[in-house]
Motif scaffolding. Structure first.
Motif, PDB file in Angstrom:
ATOM      1  N   ALA A  19       0.832  -1.209   0.000  1.00 50.93           N
ATOM      2  CA  ALA A  19       0.000   0.000   0.000  1.00 50.93           C
ATOM      3  C   ALA A  19       0.865   1.257   0.000  1.00 50.93           C
ATOM      4  O   ALA A  19       0.567   2.222  -0.718  1.00 50.93           O
ATOM      5  CB  ALA A  19      -0.937  -0.007   1.210  1.00 50.93           C
ATOM      6  N   ARG A  20       1.943   1.268   0.771  1.00 56.48           N
ATOM      7  CA  ARG A  20       2.840   2.428   0.782  1.00 56.48           C
ATOM      8  C   ARG A  20       3.483   2.639  -0.577  1.00 56.48           C
ATOM      9  O   ARG A  20       3.602   3.766  -1.060  1.00 56.48           O
ATOM     10  CB  ARG A  20       3.928   2.245   1.833  1.00 56.48           C
ATOM     11  CG  ARG A  20       3.467   2.488   3.231  1.00 56.48           C
ATOM     12  CD  ARG A  20       4.611   2.409   4.206  1.00 56.48           C
ATOM     13  NE  ARG A  20       4.111   2.470   5.569  1.00 56.48           N
ATOM     14  CZ  ARG A  20       4.697   1.935   6.603  1.00 56.48           C
ATOM     15  NH1 ARG A  20       5.845   1.296   6.448  1.00 56.48           N
ATOM     16  NH2 ARG A  20       4.176   2.027   7.795  1.00 56.48           N
ATOM     17  N   SER A  21       3.900   1.555  -1.185  1.00 51.16           N
ATOM     18  CA  SER A  21       4.525   1.634  -2.502  1.00 51.16           C
ATOM     19  C   SER A  21       3.536   2.175  -3.535  1.00 51.16           C
ATOM     20  O   SER A  21       3.882   3.039  -4.344  1.00 51.16           O
ATOM     21  CB  SER A  21       5.024   0.239  -2.909  1.00 51.16           C
ATOM     22  OG  SER A  21       5.465   0.244  -4.236  1.00 51.16           O
ATOM     23  N   GLU A  22       2.311   1.664  -3.490  1.00 56.29           N
ATOM     24  CA  GLU A  22       1.294   2.134  -4.440  1.00 56.29           C
ATOM     25  C   GLU A  22       0.939   3.598  -4.180  1.00 56.29           C
ATOM     26  O   GLU A  22       0.754   4.371  -5.114  1.00 56.29           O
ATOM     27  CB  GLU A  22       0.051   1.251  -4.360  1.00 56.29           C
ATOM     28  CG  GLU A  22       0.291  -0.130  -4.945  1.00 56.29           C
ATOM     29  CD  GLU A  22      -0.907  -1.061  -4.771  1.00 56.29           C
ATOM     30  OE1 GLU A  22      -1.866  -0.698  -4.060  1.00 56.29           O
ATOM     31  OE2 GLU A  22      -0.869  -2.147  -5.364  1.00 56.29           O
ATOM     32  N   TRP A  23       0.831   3.977  -2.900  1.00 60.80           N
ATOM     33  CA  TRP A  23       0.523   5.366  -2.575  1.00 60.80           C
ATOM     34  C   TRP A  23       1.631   6.290  -3.080  1.00 60.80           C
ATOM     35  O   TRP A  23       1.358   7.350  -3.636  1.00 60.80           O
ATOM     36  CB  TRP A  23       0.341   5.533  -1.072  1.00 60.80           C
ATOM     37  CG  TRP A  23       0.042   6.943  -0.693  1.00 60.80           C
ATOM     38  CD1 TRP A  23       0.869   7.813  -0.086  1.00 60.80           C
ATOM     39  CD2 TRP A  23      -1.168   7.653  -0.951  1.00 60.80           C
ATOM     40  NE1 TRP A  23       0.259   9.028   0.076  1.00 60.80           N
ATOM     41  CE2 TRP A  23      -0.999   8.960  -0.450  1.00 60.80           C
ATOM     42  CE3 TRP A  23      -2.371   7.329  -1.545  1.00 60.80           C
ATOM     43  CZ2 TRP A  23      -1.987   9.928  -0.527  1.00 60.80           C
ATOM     44  CZ3 TRP A  23      -3.363   8.294  -1.622  1.00 60.80           C
ATOM     45  CH2 TRP A  23      -3.176   9.569  -1.123  1.00 60.80           C
ATOM     46  N   GLN A  24       2.877   5.873  -2.914  1.00 65.60           N
ATOM     47  CA  GLN A  24       3.996   6.681  -3.414  1.00 65.60           C
ATOM     48  C   GLN A  24       3.934   6.796  -4.928  1.00 65.60           C
ATOM     49  O   GLN A  24       4.218   7.862  -5.486  1.00 65.60           O
ATOM     50  CB  GLN A  24       5.333   6.086  -2.965  1.00 65.60           C
ATOM     51  CG  GLN A  24       6.515   6.969  -3.284  1.00 65.60           C
ATOM     52  CD  GLN A  24       6.416   8.335  -2.618  1.00 65.60           C
ATOM     53  OE1 GLN A  24       6.177   8.441  -1.429  1.00 65.60           O
ATOM     54  NE2 GLN A  24       6.600   9.388  -3.392  1.00 65.60           N
ATOM     55  N   ALA A  25       3.552   5.714  -5.613  1.00 70.26           N
ATOM     56  CA  ALA A  25       3.434   5.742  -7.064  1.00 70.26           C
ATOM     57  C   ALA A  25       2.355   6.732  -7.488  1.00 70.26           C
ATOM     58  O   ALA A  25       2.532   7.491  -8.458  1.00 70.26           O
ATOM     59  CB  ALA A  25       3.130   4.348  -7.602  1.00 70.26           C
ATOM     60  N   VAL A  26       1.239   6.748  -6.782  1.00 66.48           N
ATOM     61  CA  VAL A  26       0.160   7.693  -7.095  1.00 66.48           C
ATOM     62  C   VAL A  26       0.644   9.118  -6.857  1.00 66.48           C
ATOM     63  O   VAL A  26       0.410  10.010  -7.692  1.00 66.48           O
ATOM     64  CB  VAL A  26      -1.106   7.375  -6.264  1.00 66.48           C
ATOM     65  CG1 VAL A  26      -2.136   8.489  -6.384  1.00 66.48           C
ATOM     66  CG2 VAL A  26      -1.710   6.044  -6.684  1.00 66.48           C
ATOM     67  N   GLU A  27       1.311   9.347  -5.725  1.00 66.21           N
ATOM     68  CA  GLU A  27       1.844  10.685  -5.437  1.00 66.21           C
ATOM     69  C   GLU A  27       2.830  11.128  -6.519  1.00 66.21           C
ATOM     70  O   GLU A  27       2.798  12.284  -6.958  1.00 66.21           O
ATOM     71  CB  GLU A  27       2.533  10.693  -4.069  1.00 66.21           C
ATOM     72  CG  GLU A  27       1.594  10.622  -2.902  1.00 66.21           C
ATOM     73  CD  GLU A  27       0.833  11.919  -2.690  1.00 66.21           C
ATOM     74  OE1 GLU A  27       1.375  13.011  -2.965  1.00 66.21           O
ATOM     75  OE2 GLU A  27      -0.322  11.839  -2.261  1.00 66.21           O
ATOM     76  N   ASP A  28       3.704  10.212  -6.941  1.00 68.04           N
ATOM     77  CA  ASP A  28       4.663  10.549  -7.995  1.00 68.04           C
ATOM     78  C   ASP A  28       3.957  10.878  -9.300  1.00 68.04           C
ATOM     79  O   ASP A  28       4.330  11.828 -10.005  1.00 68.04           O
ATOM     80  CB  ASP A  28       5.646   9.389  -8.211  1.00 68.04           C
ATOM     81  CG  ASP A  28       6.578   9.182  -7.025  1.00 68.04           C
ATOM     82  OD1 ASP A  28       6.660  10.090  -6.163  1.00 68.04           O
ATOM     83  OD2 ASP A  28       7.210   8.107  -6.958  1.00 68.04           O
ATOM     84  N   ALA A  29       2.940  10.083  -9.636  1.00 66.09           N
ATOM     85  CA  ALA A  29       2.197  10.326 -10.884  1.00 66.09           C
ATOM     86  C   ALA A  29       1.519  11.689 -10.844  1.00 66.09           C
ATOM     87  O   ALA A  29       1.545  12.437 -11.830  1.00 66.09           O
ATOM     88  CB  ALA A  29       1.174   9.216 -11.120  1.00 66.09           C
ATOM     89  N   ILE A  30       0.928  12.043  -9.715  1.00 61.09           N
ATOM     90  CA  ILE A  30       0.269  13.349  -9.595  1.00 61.09           C
ATOM     91  C   ILE A  30       1.310  14.467  -9.666  1.00 61.09           C
ATOM     92  O   ILE A  30       1.071  15.507 -10.284  1.00 61.09           O
ATOM     93  CB  ILE A  30      -0.547  13.429  -8.287  1.00 61.09           C
ATOM     94  CG1 ILE A  30      -1.745  12.466  -8.355  1.00 61.09           C
ATOM     95  CG2 ILE A  30      -1.031  14.849  -8.025  1.00 61.09           C
ATOM     96  CD1 ILE A  30      -2.507  12.323  -7.052  1.00 61.09           C
ATOM     97  N   GLY A  31       2.467  14.237  -9.075  1.00 57.02           N
ATOM     98  CA  GLY A  31       3.521  15.245  -9.114  1.00 57.02           C
ATOM     99  C   GLY A  31       4.043  15.507 -10.521  1.00 57.02           C
ATOM    100  O   GLY A  31       4.512  16.609 -10.820  1.00 57.02           O
TER     101      GLY A  31
END
Length: 185
Positions: A101-113
């Motif tokens: 979940a942390r890895s996926e959340w970071q991926a979403v944050e990176d994509a939004i960034g």
């Protein structure tokens, strides 16, 4: 009767007191504990005259048994209440799910960034602030159709990012199904 006399009566009546307490409390260990409490209480009695020491000891034993049963009932109710409010094992994520979940959340944050500002703004307003697409269109100065296209591209970027980090296909399916429901609003 003096304190020493009461202790002598206690020692003489101990087997019968033990049987009484076992019958009232249901097990020998609790009865032995109650007898120990009785001995300590007798020790605390200061030179008070007791007319019928055996009857007095049986009354003390009965009262102790009643107090212990009441306390055990309250303790059981308290413990049962505590267990009811605790999360079940399946409700608590295990370490692997937490890391994923942390890895996926970071991926979403990176994509939004990495998204263009208008796309990221539209996504945040729609998904986080839960604003309707019409209000987002007015804020950005574009049409509702333009907001829909921004959201579709934002979802696509998030999906691609999740797939690149080994995201679950269920997440991608959820994003696809949400994309279809974005048109209402």
């Amino acid at each position: 009767m003096s304190d020493g006399g009461l202790k002598a009566v206690f020692l003489a009546q101990r087997p019968m007191l033990l049987r009484l307490l076992v019958a009232r409390l249901g097990n020998r260990d609790d009865a032995e504990d109650a007898l120990q409490d009785m001995w300590l209480r007798i020790d605390q009695l200061a030179e008070q005259p007791i007319a019928q020491p055996a009857a007095f000891l049986y009354r003390v034993a009965a009262n102790l048994a009643t107090d212990r049963r009441i306390a055990a009932g309250r303790r059981g109710a308290r413990d049962a209440g505590w267990v009811e409010v605790q999360p079940r094992a399946e409700d608590v994520p295990d370490a692997e799910r937490t890391l994923v979940a942390r890895s996926e959340w970071q991926a979403v944050e990176d994509a939004i960034g990495e998204m263009p500002e208008r796309m990221a703004t539209a996504l945040r307003m729609f998904r986080i602030e839960e604003r309707p697409q019409r209000a987002i269109a007015e804020h950005l100065g574009i049409s509702v159709s333009g907001v829909e296209k921004l959201l579709q591209r934002a979802y696509r970027k998030i999906q691609e990012r999740l797939e690149s980090v080994g995201g679950d296909s269920a997440d991608a399916h959820r994003l696809d199904s949400e994309r279809g429901s974005d048109r209402a609003g």
